[in-house]
Design a protein around this motif. Structure first.
Motif, PDB file in Angstrom:
ATOM      1  N   GLN A   1       0.826  -1.208   0.000  1.00  0.00           N
ATOM      2  CA  GLN A   1       0.000   0.000   0.000  1.00  0.00           C
ATOM      3  C   GLN A   1       0.855   1.250   0.000  1.00  0.00           C
ATOM      4  OE1 GLN A   1      -2.372  -0.719   3.416  1.00  0.00           O
ATOM      5  NE2 GLN A   1      -4.037  -1.628   2.262  1.00  0.00           N
ATOM      6  N   GLN A   2       2.099   1.105   0.480  1.00  0.00           N
ATOM      7  CA  GLN A   2       2.931   2.307   0.546  1.00  0.00           C
ATOM      8  C   GLN A   2       3.618   2.625  -0.766  1.00  0.00           C
ATOM      9  OE1 GLN A   2       5.343   1.161   3.788  1.00  0.00           O
ATOM     10  NE2 GLN A   2       3.629   1.292   5.199  1.00  0.00           N
ATOM     11  N   LEU A   3       3.430   1.768  -1.775  1.00  0.00           N
ATOM     12  CA  LEU A   3       4.131   2.002  -3.031  1.00  0.00           C
ATOM     13  C   LEU A   3       3.369   2.968  -3.919  1.00  0.00           C
ATOM     14  CD1 LEU A   3       5.637  -1.376  -4.150  1.00  0.00           C
ATOM     15  CD2 LEU A   3       6.795   0.680  -3.441  1.00  0.00           C
ATOM     16  N   PHE A   4       2.412   2.464  -4.675  1.00  0.00           N
ATOM     17  CA  PHE A   4       1.553   3.365  -5.452  1.00  0.00           C
ATOM     18  C   PHE A   4       0.177   2.716  -5.555  1.00  0.00           C
ATOM     19  CE2 PHE A   4       5.159   1.892  -8.146  1.00  0.00           C
ATOM     20  CZ  PHE A   4       4.628   0.670  -8.528  1.00  0.00           C
ATOM     21  N   PRO A   5      -0.858   3.538  -5.808  1.00  0.00           N
ATOM     22  CA  PRO A   5      -2.228   3.000  -5.825  1.00  0.00           C
ATOM     23  C   PRO A   5      -2.402   2.005  -6.959  1.00  0.00           C
ATOM     24  CG  PRO A   5      -2.199   5.262  -6.600  1.00  0.00           C
ATOM     25  CD  PRO A   5      -0.845   4.981  -6.082  1.00  0.00           C
TER      26      PRO A   5
ATOM     27  N   THR B   1       2.215  -1.478 -13.275  1.00  0.00           N
ATOM     28  CA  THR B   1       1.591  -2.804 -13.198  1.00  0.00           C
ATOM     29  C   THR B   1       2.651  -3.886 -13.249  1.00  0.00           C
ATOM     30  OG1 THR B   1      -0.230  -1.875 -14.473  1.00  0.00           O
ATOM     31  CG2 THR B   1      -0.202  -4.252 -14.183  1.00  0.00           C
ATOM     32  N   LEU B   2       3.615  -3.723 -14.149  1.00  0.00           N
ATOM     33  CA  LEU B   2       4.669  -4.736 -14.268  1.00  0.00           C
ATOM     34  C   LEU B   2       5.532  -4.779 -13.022  1.00  0.00           C
ATOM     35  CD1 LEU B   2       5.749  -4.213 -17.952  1.00  0.00           C
ATOM     36  CD2 LEU B   2       4.664  -6.216 -16.990  1.00  0.00           C
ATOM     37  N   ILE B   3       5.776  -3.604 -12.426  1.00  0.00           N
ATOM     38  CA  ILE B   3       6.596  -3.571 -11.202  1.00  0.00           C
ATOM     39  C   ILE B   3       5.892  -4.345 -10.102  1.00  0.00           C
ATOM     40  CG2 ILE B   3       7.429  -2.043  -9.376  1.00  0.00           C
ATOM     41  CD1 ILE B   3       8.000   0.040 -11.491  1.00  0.00           C
ATOM     42  N   ILE B   4       4.581  -4.111  -9.957  1.00  0.00           N
ATOM     43  CA  ILE B   4       3.836  -4.806  -8.902  1.00  0.00           C
ATOM     44  C   ILE B   4       3.871  -6.314  -9.135  1.00  0.00           C
ATOM     45  CG2 ILE B   4       1.544  -5.161  -7.940  1.00  0.00           C
ATOM     46  CD1 ILE B   4       0.987  -2.290  -8.408  1.00  0.00           C
TER      47      ILE B   4
END
Lengths: 195, 244
Positions: B189-193, B214-217
């Motif tokens: 949650q602390q990364l990006f929405p 999206t790919l990073i997640i």
């Protein structure tokens, strides 16, 4: 599915377990899972020797897996031989047990394979190398289960007396303790990392 | 038996380990006797009067009397009530066939969507992703999925919209993500929405504002499967600082 490499001396085997997966209608069994074991030699295509080793491994696995929990599914076990320096059948059995346990397939007990060779002097050697196997007058492989240390499968070659057979079984049962302790240590190490 | 199970909570167990009623289990004649009940979850099987462990893993306990073996695996076995992400493979007549990664495909009736009637069919095509839950899931019958709950409402289930990325992780990570105070989720949650749909069959669908995010997640979640908590927090911190 999981892949395991098992070494005994220099003998190494890579095992992969897949399942429960879809099964062909011709091979499906209505009340239990269909277990398929495939042994691939280092060079060439599988021959009669691999087929007989597959049967030994398959019978042992079917006795310890809870196949009735996955009817009409298929469980596949692929054993790839990487290097053969003796005791190959017990190496297949150990790798198979670890792969099945790691894949999360339900089992009623674990099993391990131990090979004994009786050399010309009558001495019993466990986990013989290829050279020792060739010089011995009898080679036996036993699959031992983890709950009551009984013999699940035996495969023997050569000539020996009944007394020597019983001695070899006793030696194998003792040696199986070390293998089961190794299983326990590797699984503990695996689960020590997770939260 | 309850006490011997409680003692070994947190230990790694192997198939073949067993728990049995101890011989010293005595019933006190003085006070009221309550039969001790032990609820067994996945990995534990009852065999006569013994409890056998059938999967390797860590023994877990939840108050008051639930015990189960937490094991790692990648292959999903369907269980009733679990929500999964499936891919529609066949559309034949009144029933869709959905592949959820199990040993056979599940069936999903076209009437099992919110607001769908015989005249008003849902807009589902072959290749669509559906988030649904199991109505029937046992070893003897073909599994059946539905996209509505008991009262007929969708409750978040149904066809998953366009965009986004579907990827697979192990079942253990999925359970960790869905647990009440999940550390993985709070780190994420602390990364990006982003929008994340979690299927218990090990499939995750993620959608963030750009394709790169999206790919990073998806890469982060697939790699933090086998990491310890410190390694994972260090990795997330590096990503948050824009190193990747």
């Amino acid at each position: 599915m999981w892949i395991k490499a098992k070494k005994e001396g220099d003998t190494s085997v890579l095992a992969a377990a897949y399942g429960p997966a879809e099964v062909k209608v011709s091979k499906e069994i209505y009340d239990r899972a269909t277990l398929e074991v495939l042994i691939q030699p280092k060079v060439g295509l599988p021959s009669v020797r691999e087929r007989s080793q597959e049967q030994c491994v398959r019978e042992t696995c079917e006795a310890s897996l809870l196949l009735s929990l996955h009817p009409r599914s298929s469980l596949t076990l692929i054993l790839q031989l990487i290097h053969n320096d003796g005791s190959i059948l017990s190496c297949f059995l150990n790798a198979a047990c670890m792969a099945l346990m790691d894949a999360g397939l339900p089992m009623s007990c674990l099993f391990c394979g131990v090979t004994c060779a009786i050399n010309a002097d009558g001495q019993i050697i466990t986990d013989p190398t290829a050279v020792q196997e060739k010089e011995s007058r009898a080679v036996m492989t036993f699959a031992i289960d983890s709950t009551k240390r009984r013999v699940m499968m035996s495969s023997t070659k050569g000539s020996f007396s009944v007394h020597e057979l019983q001695q070899c079984i006793a030696v194998s049962q003792e040696a199986s303790e070390k293998i089961f302790q190794f299983y326990r240590d590797s699984v503990s190490r695996r689960y020590s990392k997770t939260l | 038996m309850f006490s011997s199970l409680k003692e070994r909570t947190g230990e790694v167990l192997l198939p073949g380990d067993e728990f049995s009623f101890e011989a010293e289990d005595t019933i006190s004649l003085a006070g009221p006797v309550k039969p001790e009940k032990v609820v067994c979850g996945p990995g534990l099987r009852r065999s006569g009067d013994r409890l056998l462990v059938c999967k390797s893993g860590v023994l877990r306990h939840k108050q008051p009397n639930m015990f189960w073996v937490d094991s790692q695996q990648r292959r999903y076995v369907p269980a009733k009530g679990e929500t999964v992400i499936g891919i529609v493979t066949v559309k034949s007549g009144d029933v869709f066939k959905v592949d959820f990664g199990g040993s056979e495909q599940a069936s999903l009736s076209y009437l099992a969507f919110e607001g769908s009637t015989k005249r008003n069919r849902p807009n589902v095509q072959v290749g669509d992703l559906v988030f649904s839950q199991f109505l029937i899931a046992n070893q003897d019958m073909e599994p059946e999925l539905v996209c509505i709950d008991g009262s007929g409402r969708a409750n978040g289930m149904g066809v998953i919209g366009g965009g986004g990325l579907l990827f697979t992780v192990s079942l253990g990570l999925v359970r960790r993500l869905l647990s009440p105070h999940s550390e993985v989720r709070s780190d994420l949650q602390q990364l990006f929405p982003c929008e994340l749909v979690v299927g218990m069959n090990g499939r995750l669908w993620a959608k963030a504002s750009t394709v790169q995010q999206t790919l990073i997640i998806s890469n982060l979640l697939q790699s933090c499967d086998t990491m310890t908590a410190q390694q994972r927090r260090a990795l997330f911190r590096r990503v948050a600082q824009g190193a990747l």
